[in-house]
Write an enzyme that holds these catalytic residues in place. Structure first.
Site, PDB file in Angstrom:
ATOM      1  N   GLU A 202      37.703  37.262  44.716  1.00 44.74           N
ATOM      2  CA  GLU A 202      38.617  36.404  43.954  1.00 44.74           C
ATOM      3  C   GLU A 202      38.369  34.938  44.317  1.00 44.74           C
ATOM      4  O   GLU A 202      39.222  34.247  44.879  1.00 44.74           O
ATOM      5  CB  GLU A 202      40.060  36.844  44.211  1.00 44.74           C
ATOM      6  CG  GLU A 202      40.288  38.286  43.757  1.00 44.74           C
ATOM      7  CD  GLU A 202      41.592  38.903  44.260  1.00 44.74           C
ATOM      8  OE1 GLU A 202      42.423  38.172  44.842  1.00 44.74           O
ATOM      9  OE2 GLU A 202      41.781  40.116  44.075  1.00 44.74           O
TER      10      GLU A 202
ATOM     11  N   GLU B 221      48.842  36.038  40.597  1.00 44.92           N
ATOM     12  CA  GLU B 221      47.520  36.413  40.100  1.00 44.92           C
ATOM     13  C   GLU B 221      47.080  35.318  39.128  1.00 44.92           C
ATOM     14  O   GLU B 221      47.665  35.144  38.064  1.00 44.92           O
ATOM     15  CB  GLU B 221      47.572  37.770  39.390  1.00 44.92           C
ATOM     16  CG  GLU B 221      48.014  38.936  40.270  1.00 44.92           C
ATOM     17  CD  GLU B 221      46.910  39.442  41.179  1.00 44.92           C
ATOM     18  OE1 GLU B 221      45.766  38.936  41.071  1.00 44.92           O
ATOM     19  OE2 GLU B 221      47.183  40.344  42.004  1.00 44.92           O
TER      20      GLU B 221
ATOM     21  N   HIS C 168      41.296  38.630  49.168  1.00 45.03           N
ATOM     22  CA  HIS C 168      40.283  39.519  48.583  1.00 45.03           C
ATOM     23  C   HIS C 168      39.019  38.721  48.280  1.00 45.03           C
ATOM     24  O   HIS C 168      39.068  37.678  47.618  1.00 45.03           O
ATOM     25  CB  HIS C 168      40.825  40.188  47.320  1.00 45.03           C
ATOM     26  CG  HIS C 168      41.817  41.266  47.599  1.00 45.03           C
ATOM     27  ND1 HIS C 168      42.859  41.581  46.751  1.00 45.03           N
ATOM     28  CD2 HIS C 168      41.930  42.123  48.648  1.00 45.03           C
ATOM     29  CE1 HIS C 168      43.565  42.577  47.249  1.00 45.03           C
ATOM     30  NE2 HIS C 168      43.022  42.925  48.410  1.00 45.03           N
ATOM     31  N   ALA C 169      37.895  39.222  48.745  1.00 41.50           N
ATOM     32  CA  ALA C 169      36.642  38.465  48.773  1.00 41.50           C
ATOM     33  C   ALA C 169      36.171  38.005  47.399  1.00 41.50           C
ATOM     34  O   ALA C 169      35.712  36.873  47.238  1.00 41.50           O
ATOM     35  CB  ALA C 169      35.565  39.312  49.440  1.00 41.50           C
TER      36      ALA C 169
ATOM     37  N   HIS D 274      46.028  35.204  44.364  1.00 48.21           N
ATOM     38  CA  HIS D 274      44.985  36.191  44.060  1.00 48.21           C
ATOM     39  C   HIS D 274      44.464  35.927  42.650  1.00 48.21           C
ATOM     40  O   HIS D 274      44.854  34.973  41.983  1.00 48.21           O
ATOM     41  CB  HIS D 274      45.553  37.610  44.148  1.00 48.21           C
ATOM     42  CG  HIS D 274      45.813  38.091  45.532  1.00 48.21           C
ATOM     43  ND1 HIS D 274      45.010  39.015  46.177  1.00 48.21           N
ATOM     44  CD2 HIS D 274      46.805  37.783  46.414  1.00 48.21           C
ATOM     45  CE1 HIS D 274      45.495  39.252  47.380  1.00 48.21           C
ATOM     46  NE2 HIS D 274      46.586  38.513  47.556  1.00 48.21           N
ATOM     47  N   SER D 275      43.578  36.803  42.186  1.00 53.28           N
ATOM     48  CA  SER D 275      43.180  36.844  40.779  1.00 53.28           C
ATOM     49  C   SER D 275      42.756  38.297  40.480  1.00 53.28           C
ATOM     50  O   SER D 275      42.384  39.029  41.394  1.00 53.28           O
ATOM     51  CB  SER D 275      42.022  35.878  40.498  1.00 53.28           C
ATOM     52  OG  SER D 275      40.787  36.375  40.953  1.00 53.28           O
ATOM     53  N   TYR D 276      42.842  38.702  39.221  1.00 53.70           N
ATOM     54  CA  TYR D 276      43.252  37.855  38.122  1.00 53.70           C
ATOM     55  C   TYR D 276      44.407  38.559  37.412  1.00 53.70           C
ATOM     56  O   TYR D 276      44.802  39.675  37.786  1.00 53.70           O
ATOM     57  CB  TYR D 276      42.080  37.630  37.140  1.00 53.70           C
ATOM     58  CG  TYR D 276      41.562  38.897  36.490  1.00 53.70           C
ATOM     59  CD1 TYR D 276      41.994  39.274  35.225  1.00 53.70           C
ATOM     60  CD2 TYR D 276      40.659  39.730  37.154  1.00 53.70           C
ATOM     61  CE1 TYR D 276      41.538  40.442  34.630  1.00 53.70           C
ATOM     62  CE2 TYR D 276      40.207  40.887  36.582  1.00 53.70           C
ATOM     63  CZ  TYR D 276      40.637  41.252  35.316  1.00 53.70           C
ATOM     64  OH  TYR D 276      40.205  42.420  34.755  1.00 53.70           O
TER      65      TYR D 276
ATOM     66  N   ARG E 273      35.353  43.378  47.777  1.00 49.88           N
ATOM     67  CA  ARG E 273      36.790  43.099  47.843  1.00 49.88           C
ATOM     68  C   ARG E 273      37.329  42.981  49.266  1.00 49.88           C
ATOM     69  O   ARG E 273      38.161  42.118  49.564  1.00 49.88           O
ATOM     70  CB  ARG E 273      37.527  44.228  47.115  1.00 49.88           C
ATOM     71  CG  ARG E 273      39.047  44.251  47.284  1.00 49.88           C
ATOM     72  CD  ARG E 273      39.613  45.501  46.602  1.00 49.88           C
ATOM     73  NE  ARG E 273      41.025  45.750  46.898  1.00 49.88           N
ATOM     74  CZ  ARG E 273      42.037  45.352  46.134  1.00 49.88           C
ATOM     75  NH1 ARG E 273      41.798  44.668  45.017  1.00 49.88           N
ATOM     76  NH2 ARG E 273      43.287  45.652  46.463  1.00 49.88           N
TER      77      ARG E 273
ATOM     78  N   ASN F  97      45.042  43.442  52.044  1.00 53.23           N
ATOM     79  CA  ASN F  97      46.354  43.451  51.399  1.00 53.23           C
ATOM     80  C   ASN F  97      46.987  44.839  51.381  1.00 53.23           C
ATOM     81  O   ASN F  97      47.924  45.094  50.622  1.00 53.23           O
ATOM     82  CB  ASN F  97      46.267  42.913  49.970  1.00 53.23           C
ATOM     83  CG  ASN F  97      47.554  42.236  49.532  1.00 53.23           C
ATOM     84  OD1 ASN F  97      48.239  41.599  50.339  1.00 53.23           O
ATOM     85  ND2 ASN F  97      47.888  42.369  48.253  1.00 53.23           N
ATOM     86  N   ARG F  98      46.474  45.724  52.229  1.00 53.82           N
ATOM     87  CA  ARG F  98      47.119  47.007  52.530  1.00 53.82           C
ATOM     88  C   ARG F  98      47.297  47.159  54.034  1.00 53.82           C
ATOM     89  O   ARG F  98      47.678  48.215  54.510  1.00 53.82           O
ATOM     90  CB  ARG F  98      46.273  48.190  52.015  1.00 53.82           C
ATOM     91  CG  ARG F  98      45.981  48.182  50.528  1.00 53.82           C
ATOM     92  CD  ARG F  98      47.230  48.363  49.681  1.00 53.82           C
ATOM     93  NE  ARG F  98      46.887  48.498  48.260  1.00 53.82           N
ATOM     94  CZ  ARG F  98      46.692  47.481  47.435  1.00 53.82           C
ATOM     95  NH1 ARG F  98      46.798  46.239  47.880  1.00 53.82           N
ATOM     96  NH2 ARG F  98      46.388  47.693  46.159  1.00 53.82           N
TER      97      ARG F  98
ATOM     98  N   TYR G  33      51.751  47.594  39.796  1.00 58.47           N
ATOM     99  CA  TYR G  33      51.523  48.890  40.446  1.00 58.47           C
ATOM    100  C   TYR G  33      52.052  48.785  41.863  1.00 58.47           C
ATOM    101  O   TYR G  33      51.870  47.777  42.536  1.00 58.47           O
ATOM    102  CB  TYR G  33      50.040  49.313  40.442  1.00 58.47           C
ATOM    103  CG  TYR G  33      49.061  48.290  40.942  1.00 58.47           C
ATOM    104  CD1 TYR G  33      48.848  48.102  42.314  1.00 58.47           C
ATOM    105  CD2 TYR G  33      48.309  47.525  40.058  1.00 58.47           C
ATOM    106  CE1 TYR G  33      47.943  47.179  42.771  1.00 58.47           C
ATOM    107  CE2 TYR G  33      47.402  46.593  40.510  1.00 58.47           C
ATOM    108  CZ  TYR G  33      47.224  46.425  41.859  1.00 58.47           C
ATOM    109  OH  TYR G  33      46.307  45.496  42.325  1.00 58.47           O
TER     110      TYR G  33
END
Length: 419
Positions: free
Chosen positions: A170, A374, A167-168, A296-298, A223, A240-241, A351
Site C-alpha cells: 500500500e 482506506e 501493509h507493504a 491503508h489502501s485501497y 503484504r 494488522n492481525r 469484513y
C-alpha cells in the site's frame, strides 16, 4: 571669438564680427587674410563644441556605471536577502524548506529516502510548528530502524497517533502521509498553528519498512513483514492481525502462508511491538491519546470500531454515534478539499478482523476515537483512469499529491474535534 594674425603668436582680445571688420580696417589688413582668419575661427568653434559634447557624454556614462555598480553591491537589492529590507521591529514570517512537490512525487521513494525527507525537513529547525524526529522507536525484523515524529507543543498532553505503511504493497499510505506532513510543515496559517498548540501529533510514517522495500524492489503485491517463519518456507506476518485487541478472534490465519497470518502471538513482531511500546512510553509521561488514524489502501473508506466481530454491542452507543458522526465529518471535509468521496462505515461492515491496530487503539485511547482510512481509489472499477493496471494498490505517483490532501484533511478534522 578670436581673430588670429598670422604674423603674431599672441592672441588679441575677443571681438564680434563688426569689431573684426573695424579692426581690420584700422589695421589695413587685406580681405583674403580677413576671410582666412574667419574660416579658422569657425573651425575652432566647431571643434570646441564637439569636445564639449564628447566630454558631457563621457561624464554621463561614468555616472550611470557608478550608479549601477552601487545597486549591485547594495544588500537590500539582493533578491535572496529579504532580511536586509526588514526593519529591526518587524518579525519576518517563519522560513520553511522549499519543496518541489513535482520532483518529490514523481516516484515512490524507498524507505531510506522517504524517512530522510521527514528528517531533513525537521532538521531545518526553522518551522512554524515545533517538531522532533525520533530516529528509532524500534527495529524491524530485518534490523531497519522504525522512526517516529512528534509535531506540536510538547506541553500539550492531548495526543493523536497516526500510522502508515503497515501493509507493504500500500505504497500510497506512506507517500501521501509524507505529502501531508510537507504541507503542514510549510503552513503559517494562524488557525493551524493554534491547533498544534493544543493537540500534539505523533506519527509513525512507515511501520513496515522491510515489507515496503521488498514490495518496491521485488514483489509488488507483498503484504506482510519479512518474518522468516520456522514452519514451512512461507515468510511474513500480517501486522494488522498482530495487535493485542481481540487477537485471533476472526479472519486471522494460523497458516504462515496466508496473507492474514497473525503470527505466533499478540505483538510477536517487532514492528507492532514498537507501536505498543511507543504508546505505553508516551502514556507514562502523562500523554493522553485522544485519537488515532491508521492509513491503508485501497477502497475510499473511513472505518471505525468495532471491527472484531459481526455483532456491535462491544462499543457503547454514545461512542459509536460519535465515531459515526466524526467519520461523516471527515468524509465531508475531504470532499471539500480534494473533491474525492470517502464512505464512512463500521469496520465490521467491510469484513470483521481480529488483532487490528485500530481496535487496539480503541481499547487503550482515552476517547475511543480510532479509525482506519482506506485511501484512493474507491474500487477497481475506477482503475481504468487512475491505476497503472486494473489493480487498486497500484496507484500512479501522479495521485500522491492529491491524496495527501485527503490525508491532511482527515488528520486536521480529528485534531479539531478533540482539541
Amino acid at each position: 571669438m578670436r581673430v588670429f594674425d598670422v604674423d603674431r603668436k599672441s592672441d588679441p582680445p575677443a571681438a564680434d564680427d563688426e569689431e573684426v571688420q573695424l579692426l581690420a580696417v584700422k589695421m589695413e589688413l587685406p580681405q583674403d587674410k580677413i576671410d582666412a582668419n574667419k574660416t579658422r575661427h569657425e573651425k575652432r568653434k566647431w571643434i570646441f563644441a564637439s569636445l564639449t559634447i564628447l566630454l558631457c557624454g563621457i561624464l554621463f556614462v561614468a555616472l550611470w556605471v557608478s550608479m549601477d555598480a552601487s545597486k549591485q553591491l547594495s544588500p537590500a537589492a539582493e533578491g535572496n536577502d529579504a532580511d536586509a529590507a526588514t526593519t529591526p521591529d518587524e518579525k519576518p514570517e517563519p522560513k520553511v524548506p522549499e519543496v518541489n512537490f513535482g520532483e518529490t512525487f514523481q516516484r515512490y521513494l524507498p524507505a531510506s529516502e522517504l524517512l530522510q525527507m521527514w528528517e531533513s525537513t525537521i532538521d531545518a529547525k526553522n518551522l512554524a510548528i515545533e517538531m522532533e524526529y525520533v530516529s528509532k522507536i524500534g527495529r524491524s525484523i530485518e534490523g531497519r530502524d522504525i522512526a517516529a515524529v512528534r509535531l506540536g507543543n510538547p506541553a500539550a498532553n492531548k495526543t493523536v497517533l497516526i500510522t502508515g505503511g503497515v501493509h507493504a504493497r500500500e505504497w500510497i499510505s506512506p507517500a501521501a502521509l509524507l505529502g501531508a506532513f510537507l504541507k503542514i510543515a510549510s503552513s503559517t496559517d494562524p488557525s493551524l498553528l493554534r491547533l498544534f498548540q493544543k493537540v500534539r501529533l505523533l506519527v509513525v510514517p512507515l511501520v513496515n519498512p522491510d515489507g515496503y522495500d521488498f514490495s518496491l524492489q521485488t514483489n509488488r503485491m507483498w503484504r506482510k513483514n519479512r518474518r522468516n517463519n520456522e514452519k514451512g518456507n512461507c515468510k511474513g506476518v500480517d501486522l494488522n492481525r498482530n495487535f493485542g485487541a481481540h487477537y485471533g478472534a476472526v479472519d486471522a490465519s494460523t497458516s504462515p502462508c496466508s496473507e492474514t497470518f497473525r503470527g505466533s502471538g499478540a505483538f510477536s513482531e517487532p514492528e507492532s511491538l514498537a507501536i505498543r511500546d511507543l504508546v505505553n512510553s508516551e502514556k507514562s509521561k502523562g500523554m493522553d491519546f485522544v485519537g488515532f488514524i491508521d492509513f491503508h489502501s485501497y477502497g475510499g473508506l473511513i472505518l471505525y470500531p468495532p471491527g472484531w466481530g459481526k455483532r456491535p454491542p462491544t462499543v457503547p452507543e454514545k461512542t459509536e454515534q460519535e465515531l459515526k458522526d466524526l467519520a461523516g465529518l471527515i468524509s465531508r471535509r475531504i470532499k471539500q478539499v480534494s473533491g474525492y468521496d470517502y464512505k464512512p462505515e463500521s469496520a465490521q461492515q467491510l469484513y470483521p478482523v481480529g488483532g487490528s491496530a485500530d481496535d487496539w487503539m480503541y481499547t487503550v485511547s482515552l476517547t475511543g476515537l480510532s479509525f482506519t482510512i482506506e485511501l484512493r481509489p474507491s474500487d477497481q472499477n475506477v482503475c481504468d483512469k487512475r491505476c497503472i493496471t486494473n489493480n487498486g494498490f497500484v496507484l500512479p505517483p501522479s495521485e500522491i499529491e492529491s491524496t495527501s490532501k485527503d490525508v491532511m484533511a482527515a488528520i486536521l478534522t480529528l485534531m479539531e474535534h478533540v482539541g
